[in-house]
Design a protein around this motif. Sequence first.
Motif, PDB file in Angstrom:
ATOM      1  N   ALA A  92       0.834  -1.204   0.000  1.00  0.00           N
ATOM      2  CA  ALA A  92       0.000   0.000   0.000  1.00  0.00           C
ATOM      3  C   ALA A  92       0.866   1.250   0.000  1.00  0.00           C
ATOM      4  O   ALA A  92       1.936   1.288   0.616  1.00  0.00           O
ATOM      5  CB  ALA A  92      -0.915  -0.001   1.215  1.00  0.00           C
ATOM      6  N   ALA A  93       0.392   2.270  -0.695  1.00  0.00           N
ATOM      7  CA  ALA A  93       1.063   3.565  -0.652  1.00  0.00           C
ATOM      8  C   ALA A  93       0.844   4.203   0.704  1.00  0.00           C
ATOM      9  O   ALA A  93      -0.171   3.941   1.367  1.00  0.00           O
ATOM     10  CB  ALA A  93       0.504   4.471  -1.750  1.00  0.00           C
ATOM     11  N   PRO A  94       1.774   5.008   1.178  1.00  0.00           N
ATOM     12  CA  PRO A  94       1.571   5.668   2.475  1.00  0.00           C
ATOM     13  C   PRO A  94       0.356   6.580   2.424  1.00  0.00           C
ATOM     14  O   PRO A  94       0.065   7.178   1.387  1.00  0.00           O
ATOM     15  CB  PRO A  94       2.859   6.480   2.673  1.00  0.00           C
ATOM     16  CG  PRO A  94       3.429   6.631   1.295  1.00  0.00           C
ATOM     17  CD  PRO A  94       3.036   5.403   0.545  1.00  0.00           C
ATOM     18  N   PRO A  95      -0.388   6.671   3.537  1.00  0.00           N
ATOM     19  CA  PRO A  95      -1.588   7.526   3.535  1.00  0.00           C
ATOM     20  C   PRO A  95      -1.194   8.985   3.360  1.00  0.00           C
ATOM     21  O   PRO A  95      -0.088   9.402   3.730  1.00  0.00           O
ATOM     22  CB  PRO A  95      -2.195   7.280   4.926  1.00  0.00           C
ATOM     23  CG  PRO A  95      -1.054   6.821   5.772  1.00  0.00           C
ATOM     24  CD  PRO A  95      -0.146   6.058   4.851  1.00  0.00           C
ATOM     25  N   ALA A 154     -10.756   6.123   0.547  1.00  0.00           N
ATOM     26  CA  ALA A 154      -9.452   5.953   1.206  1.00  0.00           C
ATOM     27  C   ALA A 154      -8.682   7.264   1.230  1.00  0.00           C
ATOM     28  O   ALA A 154      -8.071   7.631   2.246  1.00  0.00           O
ATOM     29  CB  ALA A 154      -8.648   4.865   0.489  1.00  0.00           C
ATOM     30  N   LEU A 155      -8.711   7.988   0.111  1.00  0.00           N
ATOM     31  CA  LEU A 155      -8.014   9.271   0.045  1.00  0.00           C
ATOM     32  C   LEU A 155      -8.637  10.277   1.006  1.00  0.00           C
ATOM     33  O   LEU A 155      -7.928  10.972   1.754  1.00  0.00           O
ATOM     34  CB  LEU A 155      -8.071   9.811  -1.387  1.00  0.00           C
ATOM     35  CG  LEU A 155      -7.508  11.217  -1.587  1.00  0.00           C
ATOM     36  CD1 LEU A 155      -5.994  11.228  -1.368  1.00  0.00           C
ATOM     37  CD2 LEU A 155      -7.859  11.751  -2.972  1.00  0.00           C
ATOM     38  N   PRO A 214      -6.520  -1.502  -6.533  1.00  0.00           N
ATOM     39  CA  PRO A 214      -6.447  -2.246  -7.804  1.00  0.00           C
ATOM     40  C   PRO A 214      -5.141  -3.019  -7.921  1.00  0.00           C
ATOM     41  O   PRO A 214      -4.198  -2.789  -7.153  1.00  0.00           O
ATOM     42  CB  PRO A 214      -6.539  -1.136  -8.850  1.00  0.00           C
ATOM     43  CG  PRO A 214      -5.978   0.067  -8.152  1.00  0.00           C
ATOM     44  CD  PRO A 214      -6.406  -0.057  -6.720  1.00  0.00           C
ATOM     45  N   PRO A 215      -5.046  -3.938  -8.873  1.00  0.00           N
ATOM     46  CA  PRO A 215      -3.779  -4.637  -9.104  1.00  0.00           C
ATOM     47  C   PRO A 215      -2.638  -3.657  -9.346  1.00  0.00           C
ATOM     48  O   PRO A 215      -2.838  -2.572  -9.896  1.00  0.00           O
ATOM     49  CB  PRO A 215      -4.069  -5.475 -10.357  1.00  0.00           C
ATOM     50  CG  PRO A 215      -5.550  -5.688 -10.339  1.00  0.00           C
ATOM     51  CD  PRO A 215      -6.110  -4.425  -9.759  1.00  0.00           C
ATOM     52  N   ALA A 216      -1.460  -4.018  -8.911  1.00  0.00           N
ATOM     53  CA  ALA A 216      -0.303  -3.125  -8.977  1.00  0.00           C
ATOM     54  C   ALA A 216      -0.073  -2.630 -10.406  1.00  0.00           C
ATOM     55  O   ALA A 216      -0.097  -3.403 -11.368  1.00  0.00           O
ATOM     56  CB  ALA A 216       0.939  -3.855  -8.465  1.00  0.00           C
TER      57      ALA A 216
END
Length: 616
Positions: free
Chosen positions: A225-228, A517-518, A536-538
Amino acid sequence: MSWQRLRQSLLGPARGWRWPVYVALGLYVTVSLVFHLIHVPIGQTAAMFDMPLVVGISFLCFAMARRVWPFVLFMLLYFALFYFASAAMIKVLGRPIMPEEIVNLRALIEILGPLGWIGIGVPLAVFAAAWLFNLTWKTRQAKGALALSVALPLVAISFPAPIVSGLDRLTSNSPWDQNINFYVRGGTVHFLQETIRLLAQRTPPPQEAEVAAAVARLQTLSGPAAPPPAGRTRNVHMFLLESFWDPKVLTAARFSQPVMDPRFEELWRESGYSQGLSPAFGGQTANAEYEMLCGFPTSQHAVNFEYGIKRDVPCLPEVLRRAGYRTIASHPNRGTFWNRTSVYDHIGFETFWDTDTLDLSGTGGFLMTDKEQFRQVQALIAKTRDDRPLFNYVLTIEGHWNYTTGPERQAGIRSDSRVPYVPQFANVMHFKSRDVMDIIAELRTSDPDSLIVIFGDHLPLLGNGNEGYVESGLLAATPGAFDRDQYDFSTRTPMVVIDGRNGPLRLGARPMFEMPALIAGLAGLSDPGIFALTRPPAGIDLRPLPGVNLVYEDGAPRELCRTAAQSADCRNAADWLGDVQLVEHDLFRGDQHALKLLGQAGPGTLAHAGTESSGN
């Protein structure tokens, strides 16, 4: 046969074989001729399978009928429903009536008002009455027909998968183009085949092991996951603007003056012309709501609010409420429309201001304007203020089809379009863009640190067969004929996220289900909770739509997936969507095993990282 004898037979008891055969064949031939004239072709396969099936249904109904004339009325309405109504749907919305849309029926009648009751409600009531009040089971043939009428549905319910598989081999199936399915199969076979398909797709709530396996696959497929985003506790104002869309791309329209408020044009430019990729086109606002509030994709014509949310779920309103926010929704319509009162309660809104609270007395019979709704909501918030940060979700109604407004909301915008809806829509957008910029200016002054989100729910309906788009070369007449870029165009609506004093974010094109999420991160929540399950898929983004998946890379459409076998991306998209739908079933209608896997004891227990509060 003389008219007198025909009249006596029509008013007499139901017996013999001529009436069911003559009525069924006569109506079928009439329908076929009318369809030919209005360019709704029915293929040879329909004549081979659909027509004999209709004759068989006619025989069954006649065998259970007491008198002839109610049977004839029933068959007339049968063809009106399964043939002419679908032809009308194809001409207007580009698709026939689908069985899953039955849940939308009440909302459709309400949208059309008196016309809905006259054109839909009353005919359906008469259709049912002509069947029920004409039933008899006293004769041997009636008892046999009744037994067969019960046995056949039971067989379909018991063995739907092999039946629909056999029907697909017999009549073909193009899930991305239901018009072709209707043309090839005919109205009765098409509706029965898709009904049996729905039965085959119904499954019991998934077990814990199934959910765990799906979650593991999703985590593997999506990668780390990308950092929030850097966020903090502050007021969140979200405006879903009905049919909000900039029509300047309609080149054939040649509007007499600019449509959108120049302040909006500048704000949108600052955002890099960010856009939301909507699951809906021309309607089904609640599906866009579902994605923006709950973070799960929808890919069907049916409205998820009507049937898909049975449990309390940690959607965006709930996670904000658990983090100390006051959560308010407002909409100037009845709360029962699209089942919003129940759904909003399930997903965490503690207050819902609908027509029981909002004052419609000054609307003059038209839909409440955005300007008036914003004014009333701001007054209600001030009147009921408390010390908590605020999640203020505003769902507007002005701009709903058919784009009629009061005399004070006429901007005088003219157009060269041959579609009357085009200038009507442009006039509505002129005022909507002005009103939303007024409320944004007010909030950026009074609440400068707040997070402000505005977006359109879907593109507008602009005439039968997408006329308003077709004349500008933007879309084909029906979704089944869309190519990759047309599907992409049909999903895009303006979306602007203002990050307090930092101004608009440059988001590019984002599927709406990725937005919760954002927003949660920007509002100070460090744990993405259930929203992590729909990453979604990477390396790609996905926009599931009815019958197809769109694969995106860097905000641009890369591939239109009609089948999973097309490519590796299409296989990944299909696998991802299958697992997401399984987890969605568990969360919204099942035993919520996924919450345990996420380490949540109950809905909405997400970690809260905010340290500042802008108050109310």
